[in-house]
Design a protein around this motif. Structure first.
Motif, short mmCIF file in Angstrom:
data_model
loop_
_atom_site.label_atom_id
_atom_site.label_comp_id
_atom_site.label_asym_id
_atom_site.label_seq_id
_atom_site.Cartn_x
_atom_site.Cartn_y
_atom_site.Cartn_z
N THR A 96 -0.71 -1.95 -8.23
CA THR A 96 -0.76 -3.39 -8.46
C THR A 96 -2.15 -3.87 -8.08
O THR A 96 -2.60 -3.67 -6.95
CB THR A 96 0.34 -4.16 -7.73
OG1 THR A 96 0.35 -5.50 -8.23
CG2 THR A 96 0.24 -4.14 -6.22
N ALA A 137 -0.44 -0.68 -3.37
CA ALA A 137 -0.75 -2.10 -3.23
C ALA A 137 -1.91 -2.30 -2.27
O ALA A 137 -2.40 -1.34 -1.67
CB ALA A 137 0.49 -2.86 -2.73
N SER A 138 -2.34 -3.57 -2.15
CA SER A 138 -3.49 -3.89 -1.29
C SER A 138 -4.70 -3.09 -1.77
O SER A 138 -5.39 -2.43 -0.99
CB SER A 138 -3.19 -3.58 0.17
OG SER A 138 -4.23 -4.02 1.01
N PHE A 145 0.44 -0.39 1.59
CA PHE A 145 -0.74 -1.26 1.54
C PHE A 145 -1.99 -0.46 1.90
O PHE A 145 -2.34 -0.31 3.07
CB PHE A 145 -0.58 -2.44 2.50
CG PHE A 145 0.25 -3.58 1.98
CD1 PHE A 145 1.29 -3.38 1.10
CD2 PHE A 145 -0.04 -4.87 2.38
CE1 PHE A 145 2.07 -4.44 0.63
CE2 PHE A 145 0.73 -5.95 1.91
CZ PHE A 145 1.78 -5.72 1.04
N ASP A 181 -1.64 -8.23 -9.53
CA ASP A 181 -1.20 -8.78 -8.24
C ASP A 181 -1.72 -10.21 -8.12
O ASP A 181 -2.81 -10.45 -7.60
CB ASP A 181 -1.77 -7.91 -7.11
CG ASP A 181 -1.13 -8.21 -5.77
OD1 ASP A 181 -1.86 -8.19 -4.75
OD2 ASP A 181 0.08 -8.48 -5.73
N ARG A 212 -8.35 -2.67 -3.20
CA ARG A 212 -9.59 -3.42 -2.98
C ARG A 212 -10.65 -3.17 -4.05
O ARG A 212 -11.61 -3.97 -4.15
CB ARG A 212 -10.18 -3.03 -1.62
CG ARG A 212 -9.32 -3.40 -0.44
CD ARG A 212 -9.45 -4.87 -0.11
NE ARG A 212 -8.99 -5.19 1.23
CZ ARG A 212 -7.72 -5.43 1.54
NH1 ARG A 212 -6.81 -5.37 0.59
NH2 ARG A 212 -7.36 -5.74 2.77
N ARG A 259 -5.20 -2.54 3.61
CA ARG A 259 -5.06 -3.02 4.99
C ARG A 259 -5.16 -1.87 6.00
O ARG A 259 -5.58 -2.06 7.13
CB ARG A 259 -3.73 -3.77 5.15
CG ARG A 259 -3.71 -5.05 4.32
CD ARG A 259 -2.59 -5.98 4.70
NE ARG A 259 -2.49 -7.07 3.71
CZ ARG A 259 -1.66 -8.11 3.85
NH1 ARG A 259 -0.87 -8.21 4.91
NH2 ARG A 259 -1.60 -9.04 2.92
N LEU A 302 0.46 -15.38 -2.22
CA LEU A 302 -0.05 -15.59 -3.59
C LEU A 302 0.66 -16.76 -4.25
O LEU A 302 0.04 -17.56 -4.96
CB LEU A 302 0.13 -14.32 -4.41
CG LEU A 302 -0.73 -13.12 -4.01
CD1 LEU A 302 -0.31 -11.87 -4.78
CD2 LEU A 302 -2.21 -13.41 -4.24
N LYS A 336 11.50 -8.64 -3.68
CA LYS A 336 10.62 -7.99 -2.70
C LYS A 336 11.15 -8.26 -1.29
O LYS A 336 11.44 -9.42 -0.94
CB LYS A 336 9.20 -8.55 -2.83
CG LYS A 336 8.08 -7.52 -2.80
CD LYS A 336 6.73 -8.19 -2.97
CE LYS A 336 5.61 -7.19 -3.09
NZ LYS A 336 4.29 -7.82 -3.16
N THR A 354 3.12 -8.37 -9.54
CA THR A 354 3.62 -8.52 -8.17
C THR A 354 3.10 -9.83 -7.60
O THR A 354 1.96 -10.22 -7.86
CB THR A 354 3.16 -7.37 -7.23
OG1 THR A 354 1.73 -7.29 -7.27
CG2 THR A 354 3.79 -6.05 -7.63
N ASN A 362 3.50 -12.29 -3.77
CA ASN A 362 3.98 -12.33 -2.39
C ASN A 362 3.90 -13.78 -1.95
O ASN A 362 3.31 -14.61 -2.66
CB ASN A 362 3.19 -11.38 -1.48
CG ASN A 362 1.73 -11.72 -1.41
OD1 ASN A 362 1.36 -12.88 -1.25
ND2 ASN A 362 0.86 -10.72 -1.54
O1 G3P Z 1 1.02 -7.00 -3.14
C1 G3P Z 1 0.44 -6.88 -1.86
C2 G3P Z 1 -0.97 -7.34 -1.91
O2 G3P Z 1 -1.02 -8.64 -2.46
C3 G3P Z 1 -1.64 -7.36 -0.56
O3 G3P Z 1 -3.01 -7.29 -0.78
O4 G3P Z 1 -5.39 -7.66 -0.26
O5 G3P Z 1 -3.61 -9.07 0.88
O6 G3P Z 1 -3.89 -6.64 1.47
P1 G3P Z 1 -4.02 -7.69 0.39
#
Ligand code: G3P
Length: 216
Positions: free
Chosen positions: A183, A163-164, A129, A6, A166, A132, A31, A83, A26, A28
């Motif tokens: 990811t 995703a997301s 996610f 990611d 940690r 989050r 990023l 996406k 991936t 976004n």
């Molecule tokens: O692909 C989604 C990811 O980048 C979001 O991660 O840590 O911003 O919640 P985060």
């Protein structure tokens, strides 16, 4: 479980791809913005670094503009997965692009009902996610488990793309819950390799071999 990385940092992606550790990428808008590079240039370069899907997210919010941007992204490379955010317009655009044979990753998923709608819209991937939700003291892994149950109940082919993420426990728990893909940020991916007992054991093996003059 497939590992996507990611990030939009092409040097990170190249190193991990060369090591055979990733099955795709991936990105976004945050990023890509962090990369400081032209959107199409960085996505094109990433698509050359992996044969797997590379998620590139639209920035439009209205249906037709989303479809137009999705078609533009699809032209960058055959392994682009468009996406789209989990909104009414995003789901409509997902259905349109999926019908055209475009791979779609529906993102910003925070409920099982959202994931059910994305599968019905023909999504290739759904991106719940985890982190989050955890940040709000809501069990993000429970969402992965619920989506897995629902998708299996109705034999949806949409792939769960955790995703997301940690940390390493999110990776392990996603695999236990049956996610198809995780990811993972580059640093977390690298941390999966390390264990102090591995390092300690290797040092002992090498010391014994050296002491005994072992050569191969
Ligand atoms: O692909 C989604 C990811 O980048 C979001 O991660 O840590 O911003 O919640 P985060």
């Amino acid at each position: 479980m497939k590992f996507f990385v990611d990030t939009a940092d092409t040097s990170e992606i190249k190193e991990l791809a060369d090591a055979g550790l990733i099955d795709g990428v991936t990105t976004n808008p945050s990023l890509v913005a962090k990369s400081g590079r032209k959107f199409s240039d960085v996505i094109a370069e990433i698509c050359d670094l992996t044969s797997g899907h590379v998620s590139a997210e639209v920035v439009a919010t209205e249906y037709q503009a989303m479809v137009n941007e999705g078609r533009t992204l699809q032209k960058i490379a055959s392994n682009v997965a468009v996406k789209l955010p989990l909104t009414m317009d995003g789901l409509k655009a997902c259905r349109t692009l999926a019908n055209e044979g475009t791979a779609v990753n529906v993102t910003l998923c925070f409920s099982a009902n959202q994931a059910l709608l994305a599968a019905k819209a023909g999504a290739t991937y759904i991106s719940p996610f985890i982190g989050r939700l955890d940040d709000l003291n809501i069990d993000g892994m429970e969402l992965i488990e619920d989506i897995r149950t629902i998708y299996d109940n109705y034999m949806f082919e949409t792939q769960i793309l955790a995703a997301s993420i940690r940390g390493p426990n999110h990776v392990k728990e996603s695999a236990l819950a049956g996610a198809d893909v995780a990811t993972v940020p580059p640093a977390v991916l690298r941390s999966l390799i390390n264990h102090p007992l591995t390092d300690k054991g290797l040092a002992a093996f090498l010391a014994d071999a050296q002491k005994a003059g072992v050569t191969i």
